[in-house]
Each structure stands twice: as structure tokens, then as C-alpha cells.
Design an enzyme around this catalytic site. Structure first.
Site, PDB file in Angstrom:
ATOM      1  N   ALA A  64       0.874  -1.163   0.000  1.00 30.28           N
ATOM      2  CA  ALA A  64       0.000   0.000   0.000  1.00 30.28           C
ATOM      3  C   ALA A  64       0.917   1.221   0.000  1.00 30.28           C
ATOM      4  CB  ALA A  64      -0.878  -0.023   1.240  1.00 30.28           C
ATOM      5  N   GLY A 109       0.512  -4.850   0.889  1.00 32.26           N
ATOM      6  CA  GLY A 109      -0.672  -4.849   0.024  1.00 32.26           C
ATOM      7  C   GLY A 109      -0.428  -5.557  -1.304  1.00 32.26           C
ATOM      8  N   GLU A 112      -0.925  -9.076  -0.598  1.00 34.37           N
ATOM      9  CA  GLU A 112      -2.368  -9.273  -0.416  1.00 34.37           C
ATOM     10  C   GLU A 112      -3.089  -9.324  -1.760  1.00 34.37           C
ATOM     11  OE1 GLU A 112      -2.475  -5.871   2.560  1.00 34.37           O
ATOM     12  OE2 GLU A 112      -3.872  -7.284   3.492  1.00 34.37           O
ATOM     13  N   GLU A 132       4.302  -5.199   7.260  1.00 36.58           N
ATOM     14  CA  GLU A 132       3.554  -4.111   7.908  1.00 36.58           C
ATOM     15  C   GLU A 132       3.995  -3.843   9.344  1.00 36.58           C
ATOM     16  OE1 GLU A 132       2.275  -6.202   5.772  1.00 36.58           O
ATOM     17  OE2 GLU A 132       0.757  -5.219   4.544  1.00 36.58           O
TER      18      GLU A 132
HETATM   19  N1  DAK Z   1       4.673   3.056  -0.794  1.00 37.21           N
HETATM   20  C1  DAK Z   1       5.089   4.204  -1.346  1.00 37.21           C
HETATM   21  N2  DAK Z   1       6.233   4.327  -2.009  1.00 37.21           N
HETATM   22  C2  DAK Z   1       7.002   3.227  -2.136  1.00 37.21           C
HETATM   23  C3  DAK Z   1       6.647   1.983  -1.565  1.00 37.21           C
HETATM   24  C4  DAK Z   1       5.409   1.928  -0.863  1.00 37.21           C
HETATM   25  N3  DAK Z   1       4.934   0.783  -0.336  1.00 37.21           N
HETATM   26  N4  DAK Z   1       7.632   1.108  -1.824  1.00 37.21           N
HETATM   27  C5  DAK Z   1       8.563   1.767  -2.533  1.00 37.21           C
HETATM   28  N5  DAK Z   1       8.198   3.051  -2.721  1.00 37.21           N
HETATM   29  C6  DAK Z   1       8.920   4.102  -3.438  1.00 37.21           C
HETATM   30  C7  DAK Z   1      10.138   4.550  -2.633  1.00 37.21           C
HETATM   31  O1  DAK Z   1       9.752   5.468  -1.649  1.00 37.21           O
HETATM   32  C8  DAK Z   1      11.006   5.157  -3.731  1.00 37.21           C
HETATM   33  O2  DAK Z   1      10.503   6.438  -4.029  1.00 37.21           O
HETATM   34  P1  DAK Z   1      11.531   7.659  -4.317  1.00 37.21           P
HETATM   35  O3  DAK Z   1      12.356   7.762  -3.089  1.00 37.21           O
HETATM   36  O4  DAK Z   1      12.297   7.196  -5.539  1.00 37.21           O
HETATM   37  O5  DAK Z   1      10.604   8.812  -4.564  1.00 37.21           O
HETATM   38  C9  DAK Z   1      10.717   4.239  -4.923  1.00 37.21           C
HETATM   39  O6  DAK Z   1       9.468   3.591  -4.648  1.00 37.21           O
HETATM   40  C10 DAK Z   1      11.768   3.192  -5.132  1.00 37.21           C
HETATM   41  O7  DAK Z   1      11.934   2.507  -3.906  1.00 37.21           O
HETATM   42  P2  DAK Z   1      13.361   2.281  -3.212  1.00 37.21           P
HETATM   43  O8  DAK Z   1      14.286   3.374  -3.562  1.00 37.21           O
HETATM   44  O9  DAK Z   1      13.092   2.020  -1.788  1.00 37.21           O
HETATM   45  O10 DAK Z   1      13.814   0.946  -3.956  1.00 37.21           O
HETATM   46  P3  DAK Z   1      14.814  -0.168  -3.407  1.00 37.21           P
HETATM   47  O11 DAK Z   1      15.078  -1.069  -4.554  1.00 37.21           O
HETATM   48  O12 DAK Z   1      15.947   0.410  -2.665  1.00 37.21           O
HETATM   49  O13 DAK Z   1      13.930  -0.986  -2.329  1.00 37.21           O
HETATM   50  C11 DAK Z   1      11.932  -2.118  -1.538  1.00 37.21           C
HETATM   51  C12 DAK Z   1      12.825  -1.727  -2.754  1.00 37.21           C
HETATM   52  C13 DAK Z   1      10.676  -2.766  -2.075  1.00 37.21           C
HETATM   53  C14 DAK Z   1      12.701  -3.113  -0.678  1.00 37.21           C
HETATM   54  C15 DAK Z   1      11.645  -0.848  -0.721  1.00 37.21           C
HETATM   55  O14 DAK Z   1      11.124   0.136  -1.594  1.00 37.21           O
HETATM   56  C16 DAK Z   1      10.637  -1.087   0.355  1.00 37.21           C
HETATM   57  O15 DAK Z   1      10.963  -1.644   1.392  1.00 37.21           O
HETATM   58  N6  DAK Z   1       9.387  -0.623   0.138  1.00 37.21           N
HETATM   59  C17 DAK Z   1       8.368  -0.679   1.138  1.00 37.21           C
HETATM   60  C18 DAK Z   1       7.882  -2.080   1.285  1.00 37.21           C
HETATM   61  C19 DAK Z   1       6.811  -2.152   2.324  1.00 37.21           C
HETATM   62  O16 DAK Z   1       7.052  -1.893   3.520  1.00 37.21           O
HETATM   63  N7  DAK Z   1       5.620  -2.527   1.904  1.00 37.21           N
HETATM   64  C20 DAK Z   1       4.485  -2.652   2.771  1.00 37.21           C
HETATM   65  C21 DAK Z   1       3.794  -1.349   2.738  1.00 37.21           C
HETATM   66  S1  DAK Z   1       2.585  -1.260   4.011  1.00 37.21           S
HETATM   67  C22 DAK Z   1      -4.161  -0.591   6.374  1.00 37.21           C
HETATM   68  C23 DAK Z   1      -4.171  -0.571   5.009  1.00 37.21           C
HETATM   69  C24 DAK Z   1      -3.140  -1.144   4.319  1.00 37.21           C
HETATM   70  C25 DAK Z   1      -2.110  -1.694   4.951  1.00 37.21           C
HETATM   71  C26 DAK Z   1      -2.073  -1.690   6.318  1.00 37.21           C
HETATM   72  C27 DAK Z   1      -3.099  -1.180   7.030  1.00 37.21           C
HETATM   73  N8  DAK Z   1      -5.233  -0.014   7.071  1.00 37.21           N
HETATM   74  C28 DAK Z   1      -5.867   1.089   6.421  1.00 37.21           C
HETATM   75  C29 DAK Z   1      -5.654  -0.455   8.347  1.00 37.21           C
HETATM   76  C30 DAK Z   1      -1.031  -2.207   4.169  1.00 37.21           C
HETATM   77  C31 DAK Z   1       0.151  -1.755   4.328  1.00 37.21           C
HETATM   78  C32 DAK Z   1       1.246  -1.979   3.424  1.00 37.21           C
HETATM   79  O17 DAK Z   1       1.203  -2.555   2.363  1.00 37.21           O
END
Ligand code: DAK
Length: 258
Positions: A64, A109, A112, A132
Site C-alpha cells: 500500500a 498490500g 495481499e 507491515e
Molecule cells: N509506498 C510508497 N512508495 C514506495 C513503496 C510503498 N509501499 N515502496 C517503494 N516506494 C517508493 C520509494 O519510496 C522510492 O521512491 P523515491 O524515493 O524514488 O521517490 C521508490 O518507490 C523506489 O523505492 P526504493 O528506492 O526504496 O527501492 P529499493 O530497490 O531500494 O527498495 C523495496 C525496494 C521494495 C525493498 C523498498 O522500496 C521497500 O521496502 N518498500 C516498502 C515495502 C513495504 O514496507 N511494503 C508494505 C507497505 S505497508 C491498512 C491498510 C493497508 C495496509 C495496512 C493497514 N489499514 C488502512 C488499516 C497495508 C500496508 C502496506 O502494504
């Protein structure tokens, strides 16, 4: 219809939905969810299988959109979660089979989204996980439940508690993906699988999907009753007559979906 964050391509009976925001690794923001919802609603009845994949060469969907979520409060979080749940359920309840082609990061997400598809195939580059808790939250689009139902409670807890990613080989080992393919063969493989399904009776495939989905949440007796009803209903279809006649006449069936 023109979309900003997704692409919908239809080749004969197979639709490919690409989540296409590579600059944010295809992260799901509200706009993207609304576009997916509208794309799914727009699928013509000639489409009989859907493949979901990610744009660019790095990610399926990296989660997400954290930038959109960072400052929201509880009420907006509930709304966002409801939107995500609605879209995941819409995908899960499509009457046609859906295939996730996980071509890179499928995190949070994104994992998911894959879990809401019927079949999941991954490229060798794929990394899957539900990180998360590392952000101080939990999955919000049905991931806790779908993951536990797919890989079992203990595996799901390990992934959910640690937030660690697994590579494609490990994902296959724990039953999170069906097969691992070289990156350049993933989409073609998914299309081949879709092509196989297309040869079968569409009403029968739809019933099989519906009964597995709805039956999985019920006790065995109720679920078997669903199967009995679905089985009987198919005997009122032209497809059943055609399928069985074709077998006896030693020719391929020409299903009409009626
Ligand atoms: N959201 C927004 N931007 C994201 C992103 C994300 N999930 N993942 C990556 N990006 C963006 C980065 O910020 C970066 O943007 P700039 O800095 O270039 O502007 C760009 O994509 C490239 O990412 P990286 O520079 O980080 O790329 P790397 O190859 O170094 O790393 C990575 C890739 C996938 C390991 C890293 O980007 C990463 O860890 N991303 C986040 C992964 C993550 O934590 N995903 C889970 C997200 S939380 C809820 C609703 C929904 C949810 C929970 C609760 N409620 C409403 C109750 C769900 C939550 C999630 O999914």
C-alpha cells in the site's frame, strides 16, 4: 478508458491487468484501487481469464502507498482499508480465474493482491512478504486471513511477526506460490496456464472457483452441500451436454458458456 496507474490489455479471451506506477514500485494508493475497481467492472464477457502483474522490472506491487498512509487518522484508515478489502474481494469473486504473475517485490498490500488471485506464479526475482509490523501496522486488505488460509497459521504468523521477505524458492516451498519461472518466461507461462483453462467449460470453472472460495469458510457438510448444488446446476447447461457428447464422439468439446 484511460487509466493513470494501471494498464488493461485484452488479447482475445485473456486480460492482463498491470499495476503500473513504477516510480513508486507500483504501490497501491486510493486512485490505483479505484482504477482497478473500474477496470474489473469493465471486463467484457468475452474475457475468460485475468492475469495481474506489475509494471517495470522491479516490482509486482511493493505495498500500500506508505506516502498516502503516513499522516492519515483512524477514520481515513478505516475507509482506505474498506476500499482495499472491496477491491480484493471483487477480484476474489470474479467468476473467471485470476492469475498473479509476481514479477518482483510483492510486499504488504502487494502480497495481499496476489493472495486475492486464484493462482500465483513468481519470477526468480520475486520477493514476497508482509512487512507491515515494521511500519507499526498490520495488513489491512485481508492479508492476515488469506495468508493463514493458504500457508497455514504458523507460517503466516512467522511472516507476519517478523515482517521478513522470502525469495521465490522459499515462497514455493511454503506453498505461497505455485511455480517459479525465469523472469522472461513468467508472463508467457501465465498465459499458457490461462490458455489451458480456456479450453474447459467456463460455467464449470466458475462453479469450481465459487465452491472452493465459499466452501472454504464453511464446515464440511455445508461446503459439500454447495458442491452438490453446483454439480446439479451444471446439468442444466448446454456445456454439460456438449462436454459429455464430445467425449463420447471422441472430439474436442466446443463450449458455449451456456
Ligand atoms: N509506498 C510508497 N512508495 C514506495 C513503496 C510503498 N509501499 N515502496 C517503494 N516506494 C517508493 C520509494 O519510496 C522510492 O521512491 P523515491 O524515493 O524514488 O521517490 C521508490 O518507490 C523506489 O523505492 P526504493 O528506492 O526504496 O527501492 P529499493 O530497490 O531500494 O527498495 C523495496 C525496494 C521494495 C525493498 C523498498 O522500496 C521497500 O521496502 N518498500 C516498502 C515495502 C513495504 O514496507 N511494503 C508494505 C507497505 S505497508 C491498512 C491498510 C493497508 C495496509 C495496512 C493497514 N489499514 C488502512 C488499516 C497495508 C500496508 C502496506 O502494504
Amino acid at each position: 478508458m484511460a487509466y493513470e496507474n494501471i494498464r488493461l490489455e485484452i488479447e482475445d479471451a485473456i486480460a492482463v491487468l498491470t499495476i503500473d506506477r513504477p516510480k513508486a514500485l507500483n504501490a497501491l494508493n486510493s486512485k490505483t484501487f479505484h482504477e482497478i475497481e473500474s477496470a474489473l467492472n469493465s471486463l467484457p464477457p468475452t474475457v475468460r481469464a485475468l492475469i495481474v502483474t506489475g509494471g517495470g522490472d522491479k516490482a509486482f506491487v511493493a505495498g500500500a502507498d506508505i506516502a498516502e498512509m503516513v499522516s492519515i487518522g483512524a477514520a481515513q484508515a478505516r475507509e482506505f482499508s474498506a476500499l482495499g478489502h472491496r477491491v480484493m474481494q471483487q477480484l476474489e469473486q470474479l467468476s473467471i480465474p485470476t492469475i498473479a504473475a509476481v514479477n518482483g517485490f510483492a510486499l504488504g498490500g502487494g502480497c495481499e493482491l496476489a493472495l486475492a488471485c486464484d493462482l500465483i506464479y513468481a519470477s526468480e526475482k520475486a520477493k514476497l512478504g508482509v512487512p507491515e509490523v515494521t511500519l507499526g501496522v498490520i495488513p489491512g486488505f485481508g492479508g492476515t486471513q488469506r495468508l493463514a488460509r493458504l500457508v497455514g497459521k504458523m507460517r503466516a504468523k512467522e511472516l507476519l511477526f517478523t515482517g521478513e521477505r522470502v525469495d521465490a524458492a522459499k515462497a514455493k516451498e511454503i506453498g505461497l506460490v505455485l511455480e517459479v519461472l525465469p523472469a522472461d518466461q513468467l508472463l508467457a507461462h501465465c498465459k499458457t496456464v490461462a490458455g489451458k483453462l480456456l479450453k474447459n467449460g467456463p460455467l464449470a470453472v466458475a462453479q469450481a472457483k465459487r465452491i472452493v472460495e465459499f466452501g472454504a469458510d464453511q464446515d464440511l457438510r455445508a461446503a459439500n452441500e454447495l458442491e452438490r448444488q453446483g454439480f446439479a446446476v451444471l446439468f442444466g447447461s448446454e456445456d454439460q451436454k456438449e462436454g459429455m457428447k464430445a467425449f463420447l464422439e471422441k472430439r474436442p468439446a466446443a463450449f458455449s458458456g451456456k
